[in-house]
Design a protein around this motif. Structure first.
Motif: not given
Length: 84
Positions: A15-18, A50-52, A54-60, A66-70
């Motif tokens: 949610s933070s990445a979104q 946002a890139e950072r 998304l990196e954290q979100a992708t790790d999880q 997550v793919q939509q946010a990317v």
């Protein structure tokens, strides 16, 4: 007396990445409507943040969210690039 729970929920990395990508959209929109060095820098800073996130979100998780946010972030980066 204890304080009641806040209405703000703690955010997980997804949610933070979104939210970060939503902030990028707003920053890019500002940079496009008011193209000053400051608004362009703010948009770049939002993208970096946002890139950072998304990196954290992708790790999880590699969930569709997550793919939509990317994809949304990539779209916003392209939108900003086309305006410069």
């Amino acid at each position: 007396m204890t304080q009641p729970d806040s209405s703000l929920q703690s955010q997980n990395p997804i949610s933070s990445a979104q939210n970060s990508v939503d902030n990028v959209h707003a920053a890019v929109s500002r940079a496009m409507s008011h193209p000053t060095p400051q608004t362009k820098e703010e948009a770049q800073n939002s993208i970096t943040h946002a890139e950072r996130a998304l990196e954290q979100a992708t790790d999880q998780s590699d969930s569709p969210a997550v793919q939509q946010a990317v994809q949304s972030l990539n779209d916003e980066k392209a939108r900003l690039q086309s305006n410069q």
